[in-house]
Design a protein around this motif. Structure first.
Motif, PDB file in Angstrom:
ATOM      1  N   THR A  49     105.566  10.941  10.276  1.00 14.40           N
ATOM      2  CA  THR A  49     106.474   9.558  10.022  1.00 14.40           C
ATOM      3  C   THR A  49     105.854   8.971   8.972  1.00 14.40           C
ATOM      4  O   THR A  49     104.774   9.045   8.484  1.00 14.40           O
ATOM      5  CB  THR A  49     106.894   9.173  11.284  1.00 14.40           C
ATOM      6  OG1 THR A  49     108.033   8.031  11.189  1.00 14.40           O
ATOM      7  CG2 THR A  49     105.557   8.328  11.594  1.00 14.40           C
ATOM      8  N   VAL A  50     106.688   8.236   8.459  1.00 13.66           N
ATOM      9  CA  VAL A  50     106.284   6.996   7.423  1.00 13.66           C
ATOM     10  C   VAL A  50     106.280   5.432   7.921  1.00 13.66           C
ATOM     11  O   VAL A  50     107.543   5.202   8.353  1.00 13.66           O
ATOM     12  CB  VAL A  50     106.861   7.183   5.958  1.00 13.66           C
ATOM     13  CG1 VAL A  50     106.510   6.034   5.125  1.00 13.66           C
ATOM     14  CG2 VAL A  50     107.079   8.592   5.520  1.00 13.66           C
ATOM     15  N   CYS A  51     105.384   4.815   7.842  1.00 18.50           N
ATOM     16  CA  CYS A  51     105.272   3.533   8.415  1.00 18.50           C
ATOM     17  C   CYS A  51     104.868   2.605   7.204  1.00 18.50           C
ATOM     18  O   CYS A  51     104.612   3.143   6.165  1.00 18.50           O
ATOM     19  CB  CYS A  51     104.338   3.301   9.600  1.00 18.50           C
ATOM     20  SG  CYS A  51     104.647   4.052  10.940  1.00 18.50           S
ATOM     21  N   PHE A  52     105.281   1.383   7.311  1.00 20.16           N
ATOM     22  CA  PHE A  52     104.801   0.603   6.056  1.00 20.16           C
ATOM     23  C   PHE A  52     103.982  -0.609   6.518  1.00 20.16           C
ATOM     24  O   PHE A  52     104.152  -1.169   7.468  1.00 20.16           O
ATOM     25  CB  PHE A  52     106.302   0.048   5.349  1.00 20.16           C
ATOM     26  CG  PHE A  52     107.051   1.010   4.827  1.00 20.16           C
ATOM     27  CD1 PHE A  52     106.794   1.707   3.643  1.00 20.16           C
ATOM     28  CD2 PHE A  52     108.038   1.784   5.544  1.00 20.16           C
ATOM     29  CE1 PHE A  52     107.947   2.613   3.065  1.00 20.16           C
ATOM     30  CE2 PHE A  52     108.884   2.768   5.368  1.00 20.16           C
ATOM     31  CZ  PHE A  52     108.420   3.237   3.995  1.00 20.16           C
ATOM     32  N   TYR A  53     103.061  -0.984   5.709  1.00 18.27           N
ATOM     33  CA  TYR A  53     102.375  -2.027   5.967  1.00 18.27           C
ATOM     34  C   TYR A  53     103.149  -3.511   5.439  1.00 18.27           C
ATOM     35  O   TYR A  53     104.003  -3.443   4.568  1.00 18.27           O
ATOM     36  CB  TYR A  53     100.935  -1.971   5.112  1.00 18.27           C
ATOM     37  CG  TYR A  53      99.910  -0.953   5.946  1.00 18.27           C
ATOM     38  CD1 TYR A  53      99.489  -1.359   7.043  1.00 18.27           C
ATOM     39  CD2 TYR A  53      99.732   0.052   5.043  1.00 18.27           C
ATOM     40  CE1 TYR A  53      98.718  -0.406   7.616  1.00 18.27           C
ATOM     41  CE2 TYR A  53      98.850   1.202   5.706  1.00 18.27           C
ATOM     42  CZ  TYR A  53      98.488   0.769   6.957  1.00 18.27           C
ATOM     43  OH  TYR A  53      97.422   1.653   7.456  1.00 18.27           O
ATOM     44  N   GLU A  91     103.881  -6.594   5.153  1.00 20.41           N
ATOM     45  CA  GLU A  91     103.707  -7.633   4.226  1.00 20.41           C
ATOM     46  C   GLU A  91     103.998  -6.890   2.856  1.00 20.41           C
ATOM     47  O   GLU A  91     104.608  -7.483   2.029  1.00 20.41           O
ATOM     48  CB  GLU A  91     102.258  -7.957   4.608  1.00 20.41           C
ATOM     49  CG  GLU A  91     101.983  -8.634   5.763  1.00 20.41           C
ATOM     50  CD  GLU A  91     100.419  -8.822   6.043  1.00 20.41           C
ATOM     51  OE1 GLU A  91      99.702  -8.322   5.404  1.00 20.41           O
ATOM     52  OE2 GLU A  91     100.439  -9.489   7.199  1.00 20.41           O
ATOM     53  N   THR A  92     103.429  -5.801   2.604  1.00 20.44           N
ATOM     54  CA  THR A  92     103.254  -5.184   1.431  1.00 20.44           C
ATOM     55  C   THR A  92     104.479  -3.996   1.104  1.00 20.44           C
ATOM     56  O   THR A  92     104.619  -3.721  -0.101  1.00 20.44           O
ATOM     57  CB  THR A  92     102.095  -4.469   0.963  1.00 20.44           C
ATOM     58  OG1 THR A  92     101.705  -3.859   1.776  1.00 20.44           O
ATOM     59  CG2 THR A  92     100.835  -5.528   0.999  1.00 20.44           C
ATOM     60  N   LEU A  93     104.677  -3.615   2.187  1.00 22.97           N
ATOM     61  CA  LEU A  93     105.869  -2.470   2.320  1.00 22.97           C
ATOM     62  C   LEU A  93     105.234  -1.132   1.463  1.00 22.97           C
ATOM     63  O   LEU A  93     105.794   0.022   1.350  1.00 22.97           O
ATOM     64  CB  LEU A  93     107.329  -2.671   1.606  1.00 22.97           C
ATOM     65  CG  LEU A  93     108.126  -4.008   2.233  1.00 22.97           C
ATOM     66  CD1 LEU A  93     109.341  -3.873   1.643  1.00 22.97           C
ATOM     67  CD2 LEU A  93     107.951  -3.545   3.560  1.00 22.97           C
ATOM     68  N   GLN A  94     103.868  -1.254   1.568  1.00 20.51           N
ATOM     69  CA  GLN A  94     103.011   0.080   1.080  1.00 20.51           C
ATOM     70  C   GLN A  94     103.195   1.007   2.210  1.00 20.51           C
ATOM     71  O   GLN A  94     102.936   0.734   3.381  1.00 20.51           O
ATOM     72  CB  GLN A  94     101.573  -0.416   0.782  1.00 20.51           C
ATOM     73  CG  GLN A  94     100.582   0.886   0.709  1.00 20.51           C
ATOM     74  CD  GLN A  94      99.204   0.630   0.955  1.00 20.51           C
ATOM     75  OE1 GLN A  94      98.781  -0.481   1.021  1.00 20.51           O
ATOM     76  NE2 GLN A  94      98.469   1.546   1.535  1.00 20.51           N
ATOM     77  N   PRO A  95     103.670   2.292   1.944  1.00 22.31           N
ATOM     78  CA  PRO A  95     103.926   3.389   2.918  1.00 22.31           C
ATOM     79  C   PRO A  95     102.456   3.949   3.253  1.00 22.31           C
ATOM     80  O   PRO A  95     101.514   3.842   2.735  1.00 22.31           O
ATOM     81  CB  PRO A  95     104.666   4.355   2.005  1.00 22.31           C
ATOM     82  CG  PRO A  95     104.307   4.293   0.773  1.00 22.31           C
ATOM     83  CD  PRO A  95     103.940   2.723   0.516  1.00 22.31           C
ATOM     84  N   VAL A  96     102.814   4.283   4.767  1.00 15.97           N
ATOM     85  CA  VAL A  96     101.446   5.125   5.170  1.00 15.97           C
ATOM     86  C   VAL A  96     102.081   6.355   6.003  1.00 15.97           C
ATOM     87  O   VAL A  96     102.983   6.024   6.643  1.00 15.97           O
ATOM     88  CB  VAL A  96     100.496   4.182   6.178  1.00 15.97           C
ATOM     89  CG1 VAL A  96     101.202   3.496   7.315  1.00 15.97           C
ATOM     90  CG2 VAL A  96      99.482   4.893   6.753  1.00 15.97           C
ATOM     91  N   HIS A  97     101.636   7.434   5.702  1.00 17.04           N
ATOM     92  CA  HIS A  97     101.932   8.624   6.149  1.00 17.04           C
ATOM     93  C   HIS A  97     101.146   8.972   7.459  1.00 17.04           C
ATOM     94  O   HIS A  97      99.862   9.020   7.408  1.00 17.04           O
ATOM     95  CB  HIS A  97     101.753   9.809   5.280  1.00 17.04           C
ATOM     96  CG  HIS A  97     102.940   9.533   4.257  1.00 17.04           C
ATOM     97  ND1 HIS A  97     104.093  10.180   4.186  1.00 17.04           N
ATOM     98  CD2 HIS A  97     102.722   9.161   2.872  1.00 17.04           C
ATOM     99  CE1 HIS A  97     104.779   9.871   3.023  1.00 17.04           C
ATOM    100  NE2 HIS A  97     103.770   9.320   2.404  1.00 17.04           N
TER     101      HIS A  97
END
Length: 194
Positions: free
Chosen positions: A190-194, A129-135
């Motif tokens: 890894t990096v994922c995205f919200y 939705e926001t493409l905010q990264p989460v490590h």
């Protein structure tokens, strides 16, 4: 440095030992932290390795504690399970499943590779939705009381270092490499995205 305190999730299989020890230490250091499990049920050691105590994630730490006291107070006192549940109930009411949480974090730290895979799979299956990264970072920690404590301090030190970076996105790889060498443990990232 990030403009807000890092939002951290610590995840193990049953949200009992490793994630709760790290939750405890990180919250004492002022981090915005939550802890989770990824398993389908909460499993605690039983009288023998093939007879674990299995609970639903809806079961409170107090209910687990009382159940084990009723079953064999001496055994669960000696193996440290009652002490662990006593600590857990002072932090939060009951274990939580990561897959059921829709909150967003900057950092998700897992305590074993299987849990890391489950977290990454869950995050990648969600609609972005926001493409905010989460490590998502894995630190292998053996599931016993001593290793959980050592692992929690390592996780806390890692979070403190990440919190103080000027540019987390560009500095995190180098930081993790330093931690791998210093702790002599492999880290997955890894990096994922919200």
């Amino acid at each position: 440095m990030p403009s807000h305190p890092l939002r951290v999730a610590v995840v193990c299989s049953s949200n009992q030992n490793r994630s709760m020890e790290a939750h405890n230490i990180l919250s004492k250091r002022g981090f915005d932290v939550r802890s989770f499990g990824t398993g389908s049920h909460v499993k605690l050691p039983g009288p023998t390795p093939d007879k674990p105590n299995v609970y639903d994630f809806k079961t409170t730490y107090v209910q687990m504690y009382n159940d084990l006291v009723r079953k064999d107070k001496e055994l669960y006192t000696q193996n440290g399970i009652l002490h662990m549940l006593d600590r857990n109930k002072r932090i939060k009411t009951k274990p939580e499943r990561f897959q059921n949480c829709k909150d967003r974090f900057d950092l998700v730290i897992t305590c074993e590779e299987r849990v890391y895979d489950q977290v990454v799979e869950d995050l990648n299956s969600r609609e972005q939705e926001t493409l905010q990264p989460v490590h998502v970072i894995n630190v292998d920690i053996q599931d016993n009381h001593e290793e959980a404590t050592l692992g929690a301090f390592l996780i806390c030190e890692l979070c403190q270092c990440i919190q103080h970076t000027e540019d987390m996105e560009n500095e995190i790889e180098e930081l993790l490499q330093e931690f791998e060498e210093k702790s002599n443990r492999p880290f997955l990232h890894t990096v994922c995205f919200y």
